[in-house]
Design a protein around this motif. Structure first.
Motif, mmCIF file in Angstrom:
data_model
loop_
_atom_site.group_PDB
_atom_site.id
_atom_site.type_symbol
_atom_site.label_atom_id
_atom_site.label_comp_id
_atom_site.label_asym_id
_atom_site.label_seq_id
_atom_site.Cartn_x
_atom_site.Cartn_y
_atom_site.Cartn_z
ATOM 1 N N ASN A 72 0.860 -1.181 0.000
ATOM 2 C CA ASN A 72 0.000 0.000 0.000
ATOM 3 C C ASN A 72 0.895 1.229 0.000
ATOM 4 O O ASN A 72 1.776 1.367 0.842
ATOM 5 N N SER A 122 -1.186 1.613 -4.991
ATOM 6 C CA SER A 122 -0.548 0.321 -4.789
ATOM 7 C C SER A 122 0.857 0.337 -5.386
ATOM 8 O O SER A 122 1.221 1.249 -6.131
ATOM 9 N N THR A 134 5.574 1.519 -9.139
ATOM 10 C CA THR A 134 4.229 2.055 -8.987
ATOM 11 C C THR A 134 3.981 3.016 -10.144
ATOM 12 O O THR A 134 4.776 3.103 -11.083
ATOM 13 N N GLY A 201 -4.333 -5.409 -5.808
ATOM 14 C CA GLY A 201 -4.121 -4.022 -5.412
ATOM 15 C C GLY A 201 -4.954 -3.682 -4.198
ATOM 16 O O GLY A 201 -5.458 -4.562 -3.493
ATOM 17 N N ASN A 202 -5.092 -2.389 -3.952
ATOM 18 C CA ASN A 202 -5.787 -1.894 -2.764
ATOM 19 C C ASN A 202 -6.945 -0.975 -3.151
ATOM 20 O O ASN A 202 -6.947 0.208 -2.795
ATOM 21 N N ASP A 207 -7.398 -3.671 1.320
ATOM 22 C CA ASP A 207 -6.034 -4.165 1.105
ATOM 23 C C ASP A 207 -5.983 -5.485 0.349
ATOM 24 O O ASP A 207 -6.729 -6.422 0.634
ATOM 25 N N ARG A 208 -5.069 -5.522 -0.631
ATOM 26 C CA ARG A 208 -4.707 -6.737 -1.358
ATOM 27 C C ARG A 208 -5.917 -7.513 -1.859
ATOM 28 O O ARG A 208 -6.124 -8.676 -1.550
ATOM 29 N N ASN A 242 -6.047 0.771 -7.071
ATOM 30 C CA ASN A 242 -5.322 -0.307 -7.760
ATOM 31 C C ASN A 242 -4.070 0.191 -8.480
ATOM 32 O O ASN A 242 -3.197 -0.608 -8.827
ATOM 33 N N GLY A 245 -0.389 -1.409 -8.802
ATOM 34 C CA GLY A 245 -0.382 -2.818 -8.441
ATOM 35 C C GLY A 245 -0.080 -3.693 -9.651
ATOM 36 O O GLY A 245 -0.172 -3.250 -10.793
#
Length: 497
Positions: A72, A122, A134, A201-202, A207-208, A242, A245
């Protein structure tokens, strides 16, 4: 997408949708046109079920293996005097147009009382030395960057470098190498449409999150997100947060960096191919910036009508509408009206194709070009230059504004309009009253030929020189007066830009 940075259309399809679709296909294939014999009691599970279980295991294995390397990225933006969205008007308008005003307002303006002015995105750890890939738009306005790992460890991150033209950035955290989970990079050049794609992604601070889809297309250009585009298109759900990610294949290797989604559609997301990301990351780590080749021309697409007007039977190639003074293209003999049909031995399809090929050539190396000039083929050799950095251009524009000068390239038309004999330099079109430029005696219609004993060939060279000027610096400027002679004036840069 960064949750505090872009707003996108949520994709509401569940993970099971593609699995059910596959089940239907497998069951149809298994039944066929003939009716199979009834399975005896206690017979093993049907083949489609075993295939679905294997696919389920593949998805779960990828998630288990790669999720620890997905981080994150929390950004505290620089304070500006711009709109309440925290973005400049040009950035705000760009994202409004691409992602839609409804979602821009939802995720930028309607923030809850607990909002602390932080944006989230992410990233993915790609090296045990702490390097993280990123998106540029996640961190471009960052005053502080914090990275949170899957085990809840938090680190202050350093911005190694960013590349706005590809929307990529590299961060670095200081942590024991053995403690960092690393994602393996794949090969995006071997992707096939229809392959499975897994995004992690977040989104919205969840999260995740893992979503699944397929590769819908490769090599997508003219999306409007970056200058250099060759996106992987996927229908794996990508949402705010996202951005940055990874997009993964079934082997759990990174094949792309998730970047954008079309707000007005469903299941249309874009990822930067990992092969492009790998090359840019290497340059950012090595020198903090990306070096690209540059011709110094203004180009436009060759439409069917333009092709017919230039005597071509098909609209293949790129039309040169202007050649910058002092540029590599001018030195190589290129002219306005040339149609570039081949570069370094490869045929040129359109603007995007030419930009990509030129950018890939190291500055200083010669490149062979085939052009159509006056309806006849011609061959040129151009020594490729280095593309001016965006940061340099922005710094130069700020310097121009602080000096109170508005300038443009000295074209033959401008020289005639202002009665100038000079054929290289920039022409002053406006001077702000009370500015440093006005105090130096610079007037509209003057041509600037030299700054600080450095020759000004064109607008690009003028801005490169101005970007290096320090606050409070006093410099001689050589000008040609409109309709008059040449003389030096003394220009002092403001103490504060």
């Amino acid at each position: 997408m960064a949750a505090g940075d872009t707003a996108m259309t949520p994709c509401r399809r569940a993970l099971l949708y593609p699995v059910f679709l596959l089940a239907a296909v497998l069951l149809a294939a298994a039944t066929g046109s003939a009716q199979p014999s009834p399975a005896p009691k206690g017979a093993p599970a049907a083949e489609p079920e075993r295939l679905l279980q294997a696919l389920e295991h593949a998805f779960a294995s990828v998630a288990d293996r790669v999720m620890p390397s997905v981080v994150n990225v929390s950004v505290k933006p620089r304070k500006t005097a711009s709109s309440e969205s925290g973005e400049g008007p040009d950035v705000e308008q760009r994202f409004k147009e691409f992602f839609g005003p409804e979602f821009f307002d939802r995720f930028f303006r309607r923030r809850g009382p607990r909002d602390e002015g932080r944006a989230a995105g992410s990233g993915v750890i790609v090296d045990r030395q702490g390097y993280i890939l990123t998106n540029n738009h996640v961190v471009e306005h960052a005053a502080e960057i914090e990275v949170r790992l899957s085990d809840d460890r938090k680190f202050k991150a350093t911005l190694v470098g960013r590349d706005p033209k590809s929307d990529l950035a590299v961060l670095k955290i200081e942590a024991p190498p053995a403690s960092l989970p690393v994602a393996a990079l794949g090969d995006s050049d071997t992707l096939r449409v229809g392959q499975w794609a897994i995004a992690i992604g977040n989104p919205f601070g969840l999260d995740r999150t893992v979503t699944v889809g397929i590769i819908s297309a490769t090599g997508r250009t003219r999306v409007g997100v970056a200058t250099y585009e060759a996106f992987i298109q996927t229908d794996a759900s990508i949402n705010p947060g996202n951005s940055g990610g990874p997009l993964l294949n079934l082997q759990g290797r990174v094949i792309g960096i998730n970047t954008a989604i079309v707000a007005t559609g469903q299941g249309i997301g874009f990822s930067i191919p990992v092969n492009m990301a790998r090359d840019i990351m290497a340059q950012l780590i090595a020198r903090g910036r990306v070096v690209r080749g540059w011709l110094g021309i203004v180009i436009q697409d060759l439409t069917d009508d333009l092709a017919a007007g230039f005597g071509l039977s098909a609209a293949h190639g790129v039309l040169v509408s202007d050649v910058m003074a002092g540029s590599p293209a001018e030195a190589g003999g290129m002219r306005p009206g040339d149609i570039i049909v081949e570069f370094a031995g490869a045929p040129i399809k359109d603007i995007t194709d030419l930009q990509k090929r030129v950018a890939a050539v190291a500055p200083g190396y010669p490149a062979a070009l085939a052009v159509i000039r006056d309806r006849k083929p011609a061959r040129l050799s151009v020594k490729i230059g280095e593309q001016p950095a965006e940061e340099t251009q922005i710094a130069a524009l700020q310097k121009e504004e602080s000096l109170g000068l508005t300038v443009e390239s000295l074209t033959p038309e401008a020289a005639e309009r202002f009665s100038l004999s000079a054929r290289a330099g920039v022409v002053v079109t406006a001077v702000a009253p009370g500015s440093s430029g006005a105090a130096a005696g610079i007037r509209p219609g003057d041509a600037i030929l030299e700054v600080n004993r450095q020759a000004v060939a064109d607008l690009g060279s003028f801005r490169r020189i101005m970007a290096s000027v320090k606050p409070g610096e006093v410099m001689p400027v050589y000008v040609q007066r409109g309709g008059g002679g040449n003389e030096y004036v003394v220009l002092k840069a403001p103490e504060k830009p």
